[in-house]
Design a protein around this motif. Structure first.
Motif, PDB file in Angstrom:
ATOM      1  N   LEU A 199       0.828  -1.201   0.000  1.00  0.00           N
ATOM      2  CA  LEU A 199       0.000   0.000   0.000  1.00  0.00           C
ATOM      3  C   LEU A 199       0.868   1.261   0.000  1.00  0.00           C
ATOM      4  CD1 LEU A 199      -2.760   1.359   0.178  1.00  0.00           C
ATOM      5  CD2 LEU A 199      -2.650   1.104   2.664  1.00  0.00           C
ATOM      6  N   ALA A 200       1.936   1.240   0.799  1.00  0.00           N
ATOM      7  CA  ALA A 200       2.845   2.399   0.840  1.00  0.00           C
ATOM      8  C   ALA A 200       3.507   2.618  -0.522  1.00  0.00           C
ATOM      9  CB  ALA A 200       3.896   2.192   1.927  1.00  0.00           C
ATOM     10  N   ASN A 201       3.909   1.520  -1.182  1.00  0.00           N
ATOM     11  CA  ASN A 201       4.526   1.647  -2.510  1.00  0.00           C
ATOM     12  C   ASN A 201       3.542   2.204  -3.524  1.00  0.00           C
ATOM     13  OD1 ASN A 201       6.965   0.605  -1.570  1.00  0.00           O
ATOM     14  ND2 ASN A 201       6.450  -1.495  -2.101  1.00  0.00           N
ATOM     15  N   GLN A 202       2.274   1.739  -3.455  1.00  0.00           N
ATOM     16  CA  GLN A 202       1.252   2.241  -4.377  1.00  0.00           C
ATOM     17  C   GLN A 202       1.009   3.732  -4.158  1.00  0.00           C
ATOM     18  OE1 GLN A 202      -2.170  -0.230  -3.740  1.00  0.00           O
ATOM     19  NE2 GLN A 202      -1.311  -2.002  -4.799  1.00  0.00           N
ATOM     20  N   GLN A 203       0.914   4.135  -2.893  1.00  0.00           N
ATOM     21  CA  GLN A 203       0.675   5.550  -2.600  1.00  0.00           C
ATOM     22  C   GLN A 203       1.854   6.409  -3.058  1.00  0.00           C
ATOM     23  OE1 GLN A 203      -0.148   5.482   1.593  1.00  0.00           O
ATOM     24  NE2 GLN A 203      -2.307   5.001   1.315  1.00  0.00           N
ATOM     25  N   GLU A 204       3.081   5.889  -2.877  1.00  0.00           N
ATOM     26  CA  GLU A 204       4.252   6.630  -3.331  1.00  0.00           C
ATOM     27  C   GLU A 204       4.255   6.764  -4.849  1.00  0.00           C
ATOM     28  OE1 GLU A 204       9.159   6.427  -2.990  1.00  0.00           O
ATOM     29  OE2 GLU A 204       7.903   4.882  -2.075  1.00  0.00           O
ATOM     30  N   GLN A 240       1.588   6.699  -6.801  1.00  0.00           N
ATOM     31  CA  GLN A 240       0.526   7.632  -7.159  1.00  0.00           C
ATOM     32  C   GLN A 240       0.976   9.074  -6.960  1.00  0.00           C
ATOM     33  OE1 GLN A 240      -2.852   6.484  -4.805  1.00  0.00           O
ATOM     34  NE2 GLN A 240      -3.334   4.700  -6.055  1.00  0.00           N
ATOM     35  N   ALA A 241       1.697   9.316  -5.864  1.00  0.00           N
ATOM     36  CA  ALA A 241       2.192  10.676  -5.612  1.00  0.00           C
ATOM     37  C   ALA A 241       3.171  11.103  -6.707  1.00  0.00           C
ATOM     38  CB  ALA A 241       2.856  10.744  -4.241  1.00  0.00           C
ATOM     39  N   GLN A 242       4.036  10.171  -7.128  1.00  0.00           N
ATOM     40  CA  GLN A 242       4.983  10.489  -8.197  1.00  0.00           C
ATOM     41  C   GLN A 242       4.260  10.759  -9.514  1.00  0.00           C
ATOM     42  OE1 GLN A 242       7.720   7.208  -8.304  1.00  0.00           O
ATOM     43  NE2 GLN A 242       8.789   7.817  -6.421  1.00  0.00           N
ATOM     44  N   ASP A 243       3.222   9.936  -9.804  1.00  0.00           N
ATOM     45  CA  ASP A 243       2.458  10.145 -11.036  1.00  0.00           C
ATOM     46  C   ASP A 243       1.749  11.495 -11.015  1.00  0.00           C
ATOM     47  OD1 ASP A 243       3.299   7.666 -11.863  1.00  0.00           O
ATOM     48  OD2 ASP A 243       1.449   6.631 -11.308  1.00  0.00           O
ATOM     49  N   GLN A 244       1.171  11.854  -9.864  1.00  0.00           N
ATOM     50  CA  GLN A 244       0.494  13.141  -9.759  1.00  0.00           C
ATOM     51  C   GLN A 244       1.472  14.298  -9.925  1.00  0.00           C
ATOM     52  OE1 GLN A 244      -1.526  12.985  -5.990  1.00  0.00           O
ATOM     53  NE2 GLN A 244      -3.118  11.598  -6.706  1.00  0.00           N
ATOM     54  N   GLN A 245       2.657  14.151  -9.340  1.00  0.00           N
ATOM     55  CA  GLN A 245       3.670  15.195  -9.467  1.00  0.00           C
ATOM     56  C   GLN A 245       4.108  15.338 -10.928  1.00  0.00           C
ATOM     57  OE1 GLN A 245       7.166  14.497  -7.131  1.00  0.00           O
ATOM     58  NE2 GLN A 245       8.052  16.500  -7.542  1.00  0.00           N
ATOM     59  N   LYS A 246       4.275  14.199 -11.604  1.00  0.00           N
ATOM     60  CA  LYS A 246       4.677  14.241 -13.009  1.00  0.00           C
ATOM     61  C   LYS A 246       3.588  14.875 -13.867  1.00  0.00           C
ATOM     62  CE  LYS A 246       6.458  11.318 -16.723  1.00  0.00           C
ATOM     63  NZ  LYS A 246       6.814   9.932 -17.136  1.00  0.00           N
ATOM     64  N   ALA A 247       2.325  14.523 -13.570  1.00  0.00           N
ATOM     65  CA  ALA A 247       1.214  15.106 -14.326  1.00  0.00           C
ATOM     66  C   ALA A 247       1.137  16.613 -14.097  1.00  0.00           C
ATOM     67  CB  ALA A 247      -0.104  14.436 -13.922  1.00  0.00           C
TER      68      ALA A 247
END
Length: 343
Positions: free
Chosen positions: A176-181, A183-190
């Motif tokens: 779960l922590a890896n998925q959230q990390e 997702q945060a990276q994807d949002q930052q990239k977007a």
């Protein structure tokens, strides 16, 4: 006769008292047994805990401040290790801190005396409370500490099913922590791509505005120059002057098409995702009402990637049509549209 009835009544009364007495005796026995299990036995277990044994119930209240670990654990004998383990239990230091907790002290006792009953019993009875501490470490996502505590529990009771549950929870929390990390990276990239797109659009709009301003300034300068020419010519006869004025007026009424409204080309999604850039040279006709027609691609790099976006943008351009002898006429023009992600 009355005496006989009295005797019979007393005899029956005695017979009725016997079941009541039996019930009272049974109740007293039950109370005695309950007292043993609820009062005497817990008291003895508490006495055993004070002597260095294992608790049978979890300690309550706030944990006392942790004491410093013994300087040289290897030099401690069994009794000293049991004493340190007892201190750790009272302070609720079941599994932490590392090197100064009850489980490690008891495991050191078993390393010296594998059949030590106090250490064996203590590890068994405190296992649920220690497992609760390990679960808290998992829930707080202190993964390294949780793994250390689970490994320590496994040394005490490797076959305990609680370890399977704890390991599953630890694995789930890590995923779960890896998925959230991610997702945060994807949002930052977007967000970065959106910011780059906005910056590119702003630069392109500013560039087009400058081009439009330059075209309008050039047209105004040309018109001003045409209007000044009659005044610079030598004065001649009235008829030649009239002819020159007429010619100048006609010249002032001739002009090229002027861009009034430009539309930002839509960046293709696939090209934006991959950061691909390029340009398209578009040819078109400016009609007499200022719209565009016959929009077509003259050249592009790369081909067929930005063609549609460029032609759709030109379709929405609006012009002041070209003028000839004071009348709007059709004219042809070209526009180069560049696409860049700004990387």
């Amino acid at each position: 006769m009355g005496t006989r009835y009295t005797y019979i009544a007393r005899h029956r009364a005695r017979g009725a008292v016997r079941p009541v007495a039996i019930a009272i005796v049974a109740i007293v026995a039950a109370l005695a047994a309950s007292s043993w299990f609820l009062i005497v036995r817990p008291y003895r277990q508490q006495m055993q805990l004070d002597a260095g044994g294992a608790p049978s119930v979890p300690a309550s209240g706030k944990a006392a401040p942790a004491e410093a670990a013994p300087a040289n654990l290897q030099a401690l004998d069994v009794n000293q290790l049991l004493n340190e383990a007892s201190k750790a239990l009272k302070a609720q230091r079941y599994l932490s801190p590392a090197g100064n907790n009850a489980f490690e002290f008891y495991l050191r006792v078993l390393a010296k005396q594998p059949d030590n009953p106090v250490a064996t019993s203590a590890l068994r009875e405190t296992f649920p409370f220690a497992a609760s501490d390990a679960e808290q470490a998992v829930n707080s996502r202190n993964f390294d500490e949780a793994q250390r505590e689970i490994d320590l529990l496994a040394k005490a009771d490797p076959a305990n099913y609680t370890l399977t549950i704890l390991r599953s929870k630890l694995d789930a929390q890590r995923k779960l922590a890896n998925q959230q990390e991610q997702q945060a990276q994807d949002q930052q990239k977007a967000a970065q791509l959106a910011a780059q797109k906005a910056a590119t659009e702003k630069q392109e709009a500013a560039k087009q505005a400058e081009q439009l301003q330059a075209q309008q300034a050039l047209a105004a300068e040309q018109a001003k120059t045409r209007q000044q020419k009659p005044a610079e010519q030598p004065q001649q006869a009235a008829q030649p002057q009239a002819q020159a004025a007429s010619a100048d007026t006609a010249g002032a009424q001739d002009s090229s098409a002027v861009l009034l409204k430009a539309v930002q080309a839509r960046y293709p999604t696939a090209a934006l995702r991959t950061g691909q850039g390029g340009w398209v040279l578009v040819g078109f006709t400016v009609t007499t009402d200022g719209t565009t027609s016959n929009v077509h691609v003259i050249d592009a790099q790369p081909r067929h990637v930005f063609d549609r976006a460029a032609t759709e943008a030109i379709d929405h351009y609006r012009f002041k049509p070209a003028m000839r002898d004071g009348n709007p006429v059709e004219s042809t023009s070209q526009q180069k549209i560049e696409f860049s992600t700004g990387r």
